[in-house]
Every structure is written in C-alpha cells, then in structure tokens.
Design a protein around this motif. Structure first.
Motif, PDB file in Angstrom:
ATOM      1  N   ASN A  83      30.778 -14.128  -6.169  1.00  0.00           N
ATOM      2  CA  ASN A  83      29.949 -13.348  -7.094  1.00  0.00           C
ATOM      3  C   ASN A  83      30.195 -11.857  -6.943  1.00  0.00           C
ATOM      4  O   ASN A  83      30.285 -11.123  -7.920  1.00  0.00           O
ATOM      5  CB  ASN A  83      28.453 -13.618  -6.857  1.00  0.00           C
ATOM      6  CG  ASN A  83      28.059 -15.034  -7.224  1.00  0.00           C
ATOM      7  OD1 ASN A  83      28.783 -15.689  -7.968  1.00  0.00           O
ATOM      8  ND2 ASN A  83      26.937 -15.491  -6.693  1.00  0.00           N
ATOM      9  N   ALA A  86      33.274 -10.500  -8.566  1.00  0.00           N
ATOM     10  CA  ALA A  86      33.269 -10.470 -10.026  1.00  0.00           C
ATOM     11  C   ALA A  86      32.632  -9.188 -10.572  1.00  0.00           C
ATOM     12  O   ALA A  86      32.717  -8.897 -11.758  1.00  0.00           O
ATOM     13  CB  ALA A  86      32.518 -11.686 -10.559  1.00  0.00           C
ATOM     14  N   ASP A  88      32.710  -5.360 -11.127  1.00  0.00           N
ATOM     15  CA  ASP A  88      33.756  -4.336 -11.082  1.00  0.00           C
ATOM     16  C   ASP A  88      33.610  -3.338  -9.949  1.00  0.00           C
ATOM     17  O   ASP A  88      34.527  -3.126  -9.166  1.00  0.00           O
ATOM     18  CB  ASP A  88      33.779  -3.541 -12.403  1.00  0.00           C
ATOM     19  CG  ASP A  88      34.489  -4.315 -13.494  1.00  0.00           C
ATOM     20  OD1 ASP A  88      34.502  -3.834 -14.635  1.00  0.00           O
ATOM     21  OD2 ASP A  88      35.040  -5.398 -13.193  1.00  0.00           O
ATOM     22  N   ASN A  91      34.598  -3.815  -6.308  1.00  0.00           N
ATOM     23  CA  ASN A  91      35.999  -3.882  -5.911  1.00  0.00           C
ATOM     24  C   ASN A  91      36.537  -2.496  -5.538  1.00  0.00           C
ATOM     25  O   ASN A  91      37.715  -2.346  -5.255  1.00  0.00           O
ATOM     26  CB  ASN A  91      36.848  -4.479  -7.045  1.00  0.00           C
ATOM     27  CG  ASN A  91      36.625  -5.967  -7.175  1.00  0.00           C
ATOM     28  OD1 ASN A  91      36.940  -6.719  -6.252  1.00  0.00           O
ATOM     29  ND2 ASN A  91      36.060  -6.396  -8.280  1.00  0.00           N
TER      30      ASN A  91
ATOM     31  N   SER B  41      37.972  -2.002 -14.123  1.00  0.00           N
ATOM     32  CA  SER B  41      38.147  -3.149 -13.237  1.00  0.00           C
ATOM     33  C   SER B  41      39.614  -3.343 -12.863  1.00  0.00           C
ATOM     34  O   SER B  41      40.520  -2.924 -13.586  1.00  0.00           O
ATOM     35  CB  SER B  41      37.616  -4.408 -13.907  1.00  0.00           C
ATOM     36  OG  SER B  41      38.266  -4.590 -15.137  1.00  0.00           O
ATOM     37  N   SER B  44      42.627  -8.680 -14.409  1.00  0.00           N
ATOM     38  CA  SER B  44      41.917  -9.958 -14.233  1.00  0.00           C
ATOM     39  C   SER B  44      42.679 -10.932 -13.347  1.00  0.00           C
ATOM     40  O   SER B  44      42.083 -11.688 -12.602  1.00  0.00           O
ATOM     41  CB  SER B  44      41.597 -10.588 -15.592  1.00  0.00           C
ATOM     42  OG  SER B  44      42.787 -10.726 -16.316  1.00  0.00           O
ATOM     43  N   GLN B  47      41.698 -10.368  -9.786  1.00  0.00           N
ATOM     44  CA  GLN B  47      40.334 -10.816  -9.487  1.00  0.00           C
ATOM     45  C   GLN B  47      40.307 -12.338  -9.382  1.00  0.00           C
ATOM     46  O   GLN B  47      39.637 -12.896  -8.519  1.00  0.00           O
ATOM     47  CB  GLN B  47      39.367 -10.345 -10.576  1.00  0.00           C
ATOM     48  CG  GLN B  47      39.077  -8.865 -10.480  1.00  0.00           C
ATOM     49  CD  GLN B  47      37.981  -8.426 -11.437  1.00  0.00           C
ATOM     50  OE1 GLN B  47      38.136  -8.450 -12.638  1.00  0.00           O
ATOM     51  NE2 GLN B  47      36.869  -8.010 -10.878  1.00  0.00           N
ATOM     52  N   GLU B  48      41.082 -12.997 -10.265  1.00  0.00           N
ATOM     53  CA  GLU B  48      41.159 -14.461 -10.214  1.00  0.00           C
ATOM     54  C   GLU B  48      41.789 -14.908  -8.902  1.00  0.00           C
ATOM     55  O   GLU B  48      41.364 -15.892  -8.311  1.00  0.00           O
ATOM     56  CB  GLU B  48      42.008 -14.995 -11.362  1.00  0.00           C
ATOM     57  CG  GLU B  48      41.237 -15.162 -12.654  1.00  0.00           C
ATOM     58  CD  GLU B  48      42.141 -15.070 -13.882  1.00  0.00           C
ATOM     59  OE1 GLU B  48      41.654 -14.589 -14.926  1.00  0.00           O
ATOM     60  OE2 GLU B  48      43.328 -15.477 -13.795  1.00  0.00           O
ATOM     61  N   CYS B  51      39.154 -14.826  -6.277  1.00  0.00           N
ATOM     62  CA  CYS B  51      38.229 -15.962  -6.415  1.00  0.00           C
ATOM     63  C   CYS B  51      38.877 -17.247  -5.933  1.00  0.00           C
ATOM     64  O   CYS B  51      38.243 -18.065  -5.264  1.00  0.00           O
ATOM     65  CB  CYS B  51      37.812 -16.153  -7.875  1.00  0.00           C
ATOM     66  SG  CYS B  51      36.455 -15.071  -8.239  1.00  0.00           S
TER      67      CYS B  51
END
Lengths: 448, 423
Positions: A83, A86, A88, A91, B41, B44, B47-48, B51
């Motif tokens: 969580n 995810a 922004d 990070n 950000s 993606s 970020q994946e 995860c």
C-alpha cells in the motif's frame, strides 16, 4: 614525484593495453600501494557471515545458521508495504532522522513501554536495521583512547565496530554457574561475576554494550543483573548501549527489562531495536535508537553524514504495523505476543530434538537461537588440523557431511575465551516445522 | 555526564542544509523547488516491480547477499559492462549501498586517512565536505568558474570550467583522491571528454583515486553526452563510479545506490559496508534489478525510461529558464541533472533582508529564507555547495529543482510573475 609512482604509472599503461586485448580488467589489476585501505578498517575485513552464509544458498542444506525466519512475515505487514509503495510521495525522500509517521508510532509504543513520554523528533533515530543503530552509536560516541566493555558471547559486529571507532574492546565472559548439573541448563545459568565485571571498568571506559535477550545464548538479564551493571555505569560515569532487538521474543516465566528504565540510566543509555526482528522482516533493514536528546543528537549527526535517510515506503509500512499492534498490546492477537508464543513451541521442539540425541542445549529465555555443547556427539575432527577452534571445524564438517548448517559460537567471543566456548554451536529455530523436521532427521541419523 | 560525550570525528559536521531548509519548507506552505526529488510518480513499471517483489516469496523479506542482491549486481554488471565496453564482475566490482549517499560514505571511509587530501570541485554536493572531514581528511577545493562571454554573462553550465593550471596546482604527494560529479549538482555541468582527460592525466600522474558521482547520468540535454571517466585509459583501476536507483527511476525514497570499480578498491568499500549497515533492503533491490533488466532490453529505444525521462525534463527545464529570465533572474541553463542555478543580483534591491534571525547568514541564505517566508517559494542557496573559503564569492545564486509536475512549475511561475509585476 618519485620513481616508484612513475614506474607504476607506465606499468599501468602497459598492463592496460594488454588487458584490452586478453584479460578482464579486474584480473590484471596491480593494485597500487596507495590504493590500500584506510587504517580504520585494517584487519576488519574478515567476517563469520561472509564465510558461512554463502553456504545457505545451497538448497540441499538444512539451514539453522544465519538468524532469519523462513516463516513468512504477517500478512498485514506485507500489505502495508504494498500500500505504501502505491502512494506517489512515499516513493520519495522523507525526513532524515525518521519518517514522521514512524517516529510518532515509535513514540507511542515505547512511551507506553517505558512509562514516560518519548519525543519522536529528538529522542528517536531511525536507522538501517539494528546494525545501523549500533554503527551510528559507535561513530557518534566512541573514539580513539576509549574502552568499551563487551560481554561474551556477543553479536559479532560489536568488536569490529568498536575497533573501527578507534577504541579498545574489553571483554568479559558469561560463565556457567558452577553448581549446575549438566542436564537442563537454561540461559539464566550463564551469569557475570560481579567482581570480575567491576574490575573491567577503568577511567577510560566510555561505554558498556549489553544485549538482552542475548544473541547467541538467549539470556535475559534480570533486574538485579541490570542493577549491578547500572551501578557501575553510574559510579564510573559511563554510557550503556543496550541492544534489545529481540525485546518481544520473551518466553513464559521471563520478563524483558529495559536498563534505560532503571534510576539514573535514561540519561546515559541508547536502546536499540529492530523492525526486522519485531515483524520477521529482516530484509527490510530498519531499526531505531531511543535515548535522551543530548545523546541522540550525536547519532543524528552521524546519520546525516553517512546515509542521510532510510527508505520511505518501508518506514511507512513499519509505522502502520506498529500502530496496529499498539492497539492490541497485551492481547494474544498482538504480533509481539503471538510470535513469542509460536517460537516458544519451536524452542521446546528444538530442545527436545537435541536432548533426544544425547546433547544438553542451553534453553534460551528469549530470542531465537539455541546453543548446544556438541561434545556428546564425540565427533573426531583431528583430520581437519589445528588452525581453527573446534566449533568452526565442526560446523564446516557438519555442513559438508550432514548437510546441516549452524554457526560456531567462538565467532561470538574473543581469543581468550575460545577454549570456554569452542564446543558450542548456535542453532536458529525461527524456522518452519518442515525445516525443524529435516534437522531432526539428520540428528537422529547421525551415526548411520 | 561530565566528560565529553561525542566523538571528535563528528565535530564541525553537525550543521546540515537539508535538515534546516526542508524543515523550513515544511513549516511554511510552499511551492517546493528546493530539495531534489520528483513530485511526480516513478514509472508504473517500476512501481509494479516493487509490488511484485513485496508479494514475492518469503525470501523477499529476509536478508539477501550483503554486498548486493544477486539479481541486482548481475544486471548492473551486464548493463554497465555494455556501457563502458568491458566485463564487470558482479561480485567483485560492485557494492550495493543505501543510496548513492552511503556509497560515498563507504568510499571516503575506506580510502581516506587522517591528513590525506581530497580535491573537491566546487560547487559540490554538500555532503562531500563533511564526509571527507569525518574521515580525517582535508578538503582541497578548486572552483568551476564562469567564463565571461563577449557581451554577456555565462549562460549555460558548459561555460563554467576548471582552469587546468589551477587544478594541477592542487595535486601533491598527500592527495589521495579527487571527487567529481557529472552531471553536476547544483550547476548541471556535463564534463566533456577533454575535460575528463585533463583530470584523468593528473590522476594517473599523481596516482590518485577518482571518485565519480554520476547519479544523474541519464539526465543530459541538448545533445550533451555523459562520459564515464572510468572508461578513459588507465582509469578503471583507480576510479569508483557511484550511481543511484533513486535518481535513475525517479524513486528517491527507495535508497538503493551502488559503487562500481576495480575489485581491489571495491573490496575496501565492502569492509566498511559490512561493519556499518551490512545489508540493504531486499525488496527494493529486487525491484531496481527488474527495472534495469527492462532498461537493458530497451536501451537506446524510445521506450527506454532513460530516454523518456530526460526528454520530459528537457521541456520543464526550458520552461523554468524562460520564466526566470522573464522576472529578471539570470538562469544558467544546465546541460544535465535535476537543477538550475540563477543569479539573483539584479533582484536583491527588491528584497527586504532585514530579518534579524538571518542577519549573520550569507546573502543567498537570507534571500532564500525571505522567498520562503514572504513568497511561499522554496529554493536552495548555492553558497551551501561551496567550501567555507570560497563561499563569499558565490553568494549570488540560488538553486531550483525542475523535476516537478507542470502544475508545480506553473505555481512557481505565478509567484514569480506576481512578485515581478508588483516590483
């Protein structure tokens, strides 16, 4: 510039040309004598883990060596991290001395434990694991000319860290109470001699390091034992560095006491903890130091000049985990309690396995290691020569011949105490039942 | 306690600009172009990857190899081996660290002894100076200077250069290392091959180690080419090259960095590492490894993040430069990196610097604090990136970070326009 340098330089150019043609760069490097290590790390390159953990990569070996769980961390902790990642802004960099939500959560949890308010911004530093807290403390407060008292057996990094800070380690061993019969020994039977301890304090003593629950033996220092240590700290005006990474892993009938809560000790103690050990996530490498502002501020100075800040999403996830367990503190569903209950079962199982094959393990009061004297196995290792203590030879032999890994306990003591500890090996029991089953199988079939 | 508590090694390194200025930015509602981190950000796919690592097996949450998670060091060796044109040994030549910051720390602690001299090119990322000091070394500074152009000021970071004679004069038998940062923070200079050659020649002549901080290596603009000094002849064996996962993937909060160099030198960094933090977080390393695997396959193609990011930033950089010029600030257009500095001389008369709390501070510090408190815009004073000896010559610049969403840059633009119109 002298001739040696000029010669070296032309030698480099020559070697470099042939390198491009034939060999890999690193293979044909002739290291210049000027590119040797700084004095502060002289002699600190050897390390028991580097020697033994590459072994762990072999999946055919039953690994009770290095201290990490092969059981999964609690689901809510992993979810917390997914969580956090995810979001922004989680990070990106956070506050250097500790992510605000984490230090606030720590302040709540430990405020309750200590029984007094802890300032999240001035009395806490978040570090890269308990290891990072030890380093920050040493670099901040220990220097050339200082002595630091270390109790054997000790988590092996204390000595090289003291030496890297330019100070002298002064060792004192725990000793088995002489009136104990060999059956059913507990870590409580390993004690300090108060006179011997008092004799170690000198005008140069800057600090004493204690580790409770202790790695590798599992001893939990009693209030009286801590009082003896405190009295000496106060008398000699020394600091206390209290490594309490296993603080929640306390078995029935025992109580973890923070030396920083004893009178006169808050102002001179740094207490170190670990998220990795608390939540079974050693690979997250987050820990913290708690202490008075006038000491923590120096650790913060070290932090801002070494790695500046720790990873943000990991800190956020630990904060979430702590708040969840804070709400449940004292209840069986609290992970701090449930993990200890789970591990107590494994401890007892591990002890039974060892006793069944004729050995007498030291039953730990806390932590996730068990030490055992392997003398009853009567393993003749004279073919392995004399240049290492028995336990190193035994562990290497056992890994190779029996496919079972442990850690030699003399890795945790100084030269003078090697004879005292060289028949002991350390086993980690925070492992799945199938791992413990496999270990049992190997031990039962030892003589086959 | 009655005795001195702290160790002498931390004397004089307790002040820190980030601690002060990030607190200030947090205390006031600001548009933050100060500290260098993206407010958008990470891509993606990265970020994946994180995860995926988090939801991976048990081993993702436990200790990995201390000197670097095997999948990460393997792909770094492969990736950078291709960049420099020779094999890099994943296990001997690479150390993974908690951000490039820790790689710098390990390097100084491993190689610098009491009284060793370390040459630092100014302006420098501020941590080099206290790290050298903490290692007992002595910082020797040589500034980049703006070359005055006919009819005007030095307009780009390429116009800021080292004097070869001045640089050469700084080397002596006590010189242990030189630190360079390319692309440079705060200036944005991307050293050309010829400039690196001058430095390399001196390193070889005097047998000095080169510490090359290349965290912004993918961020070059207007055709400027990033050159690795370690790839010049005679330099691999004496260079430690430092990189950053945080800057490469716009995820500064992950704190994954590395030092790459010849094994005999990297082994000393490993000794420091194993006696200070020992391991770095596993899941973050796994995610960065996945990121590099993807970038290895897409290298040089339009889908590579290492091309997409500089393209996106190229436009933001121009936008900010134009805005600063229009309000009378004189930006130095950076060839690379996250930052742009601007000369504030012409605006100083419009700024009330009578705040008694900043009385004894350098001019740019006072200007920046005023801008935060009165205008709600955060920047960083550039004299923080200079040695105490040279600080007073460079008190007229402030640093802006343009790695921000367009909305942030627009908000900054509004603040500056309003101020300019109101003058």
């Amino acid at each position: 510039m002298n001739i040696t340098h000029r010669t070296l330089s032309s030698a480099y150019r020559l070697i470099n040309t042939s390198c491009i043609r034939n060999l890999s760069y690193s293979q044909c490097i002739m290291a210049s004598s000027r590119h040797t290590n700084s004095k502060r790390i002289e002699g600190l390159d050897k390390n028991v883990w580097v020697a033994f953990t590459s072994v762990a990569a072999d999946p055919t070996i039953v690994n009770l060596g290095q201290g990490y769980p092969d059981i999964p961390p609690p689901a809510y902790v992993k979810e917390g991290l997914a969580n956090a990642a995810a979001v922004d802004k989680l990070n990106q960099y956070t506050r250097g001395f500790g992510h605000p939500s984490l230090v606030k959560a720590l302040s709540q949890v430990y405020g309750k434990v200590y029984g007094h308010q802890i300032d999240p911004f001035k009395e806490i530093l978040v570090t890269v694991g308990g290891y990072g807290s030890l380093f920050s403390t040493m670099q901040a407060l220990v220097e050339v000319g200082d002595e630091v008292i270390i109790i054997e057996p000790f988590f092996d990094c204390y000595v090289p860290m003291v030496r890297m800070a330019g100070a002298t380690p002064v060792l004192i061993p725990l000793r088995l109470r002489s009136n104990k019969k060999t059956s059913s020994i507990s870590s409580a039977d390993w004690v300090l001699d108060p006179e011997e301890l008092a004799s170690k304090f000198t005008s140069k003593t800057k600090a004493i390091i204690i580790n409770t629950p202790n790695n590798p033996i599992g001893k939990i220092f009693t209030k009286d034992e801590l009082q003896t240590i405190s009295d000496l700290c106060i008398k000699h005006d020394t600091l206390c560095i209290s490594d309490e990474v296993y603080e929640w892993l306390i078995y029935k009938g025992h109580q973890h006491i923070k030396i920083a809560t004893l009178p006169g000790m808050w102002d001179r103690t740094i207490t170190i903890s670990s998220a990795g050990k608390t939540f079974s996530v050693t690979g997250w490498k987050l820990g913290w130091s708690i202490g008075p502002e006038h000491l923590i501020k120096h650790l913060q100075t070290v932090m801002q000049n070494t790695l500046y800040t720790c990873a943000t999403p990991l800190q956020e996830a630990v904060a979430q985990g702590l708040m969840r367990d804070y709400e449940l503190m004292g209840r069986p569903e609290c992970y701090f309690t449930s993990l200890a209950v789970e591990l107590e079962g494994k401890r007892d199982r591990m002890a039974a396995i060892l006793q069944d094959v004729g050995m007498s393990p030291i039953i730990p009061e806390g932590g996730y290691f068990m030490c055992v004297d392997v003398t009853p196995l009567n393993q003749d290792l004279s073919h392995m020569g004399d240049d290492e203590p028995y336990d190193y030879k035994f562990v290497k032999w056992m890994i190779k011949e029996k496919k079972l890994a442990a850690i030699p306990v003399t890795a945790f003591c100084g030269d003078a105490s090697k004879k005292q500890f060289e028949k002991y090996i350390r086993l980690c029991f925070i492992k799945q039942d199938s791992t413990l089953d496999a270990a049992e199988g190997i031990l039962k079939n030892w003589n086959k | 306690m009655s005795r001195q508590l702290h160790a002498r090694r931390i004397e004089g390194v307790d002040k820190n600009i980030w601690v002060d200025f990030t607190q200030l930015a947090a205390d006031y509602q600001v548009v933050n172009l100060g500290q260098g981190f993206p407010d958008f950000s990470p891509p993606s796919y990265i970020q994946e990857a994180f995860c995926k690592a988090v939801n991976g097996g048990c081993s993702m949450h436990q200790y990995t190899r201390a000197f670097g998670h095997p999948p990460l060091v393997s792909i770094l060796a492969k990736f950078f081996g291709r960049v420099v044109g020779h094999e890099i040994d994943a296990f001997e030549d690479i150390l993974v660290t908690v951000g490039a910051y820790q790689a710098l720390f390990c390097t100084f602690q491993a190689l610098v002894d009491e009284d060793d001299e370390v040459i630092i090119v100014e302006p420098f990322f501020d941590c080099y100076q206290p790290m050298v000091k903490m290692a007992g070394g002595k910082g020797v500074y040589v500034p980049l200077r703006p070359v005055s152009m006919e009819g005007g000021k030095a307009l780009t970071s390429a116009d800021w250069v080292l004097s070869s004679e001045e640089l050469a004069s700084k080397f002596n038998p006590r010189t242990k290392a030189i630190v360079i940062n390319t692309p440079n923070n705060p200036l944005g200079k991307v050293y050309k091959r010829e400039e690196l050659q001058v430095i390399a020649d001196l390193c070889i002549k005097h047998d000095v180690v080169c510490i090359s901080d290349e965290v912004y290596e993918w961020l070059t603009y207007d055709g400027a080419k990033h050159v690795k000094i370690a790839s010049l002849p005679g330099m691999w064996e004496r260079t430690v090259t430092i990189g950053s996962g945080g800057k490469s993937f716009s995820a500064t909060g992950w704190k994954v960095g590395w030092a790459i160099g010849a094994g005999p030198i990297v082994k000393h960094l490993k000794t420091v590492h194993q006696n200070s933090v020992y391991h770095c977080a596993t899941a973050a390393q796994e995610a960065v490894a996945q990121g590099f695997q993807r970038e290895y396959e897409l290298f040089g193609t339009p889908d590579s993040y290492f091309l997409q990011l500089p393209e996106m930033l190229h436009h933001k950089r121009k936008k900010l430069a134009t805005c600063l010029e229009s309000v009378g600030l004189q930006p130095v257009l950076p060839e690379g990196g996250y930052f742009m500095i601007a000369d504030i001389s012409s605006l100083s008369e419009y700024v009330d610097l009578n705040d008694p709390s900043t009385q004894d501070e350098p001019h740019d510090y006072r200007f920046v604090k005023w801008l935060i408190k009165e205008k709600g815009l955060a920047t960083i004073p550039v004299s923080a990136f200079y040695s105490p000896e040279h600080r007073k010559d460079f008190e007229n610049y402030i640093r802006f970070c343009f790695v921000k969403e367009d909305s942030t840059l627009n908000a900054a633009e509004d603040i500056l326009r309003k101020w300019s119109d109101g003058k």
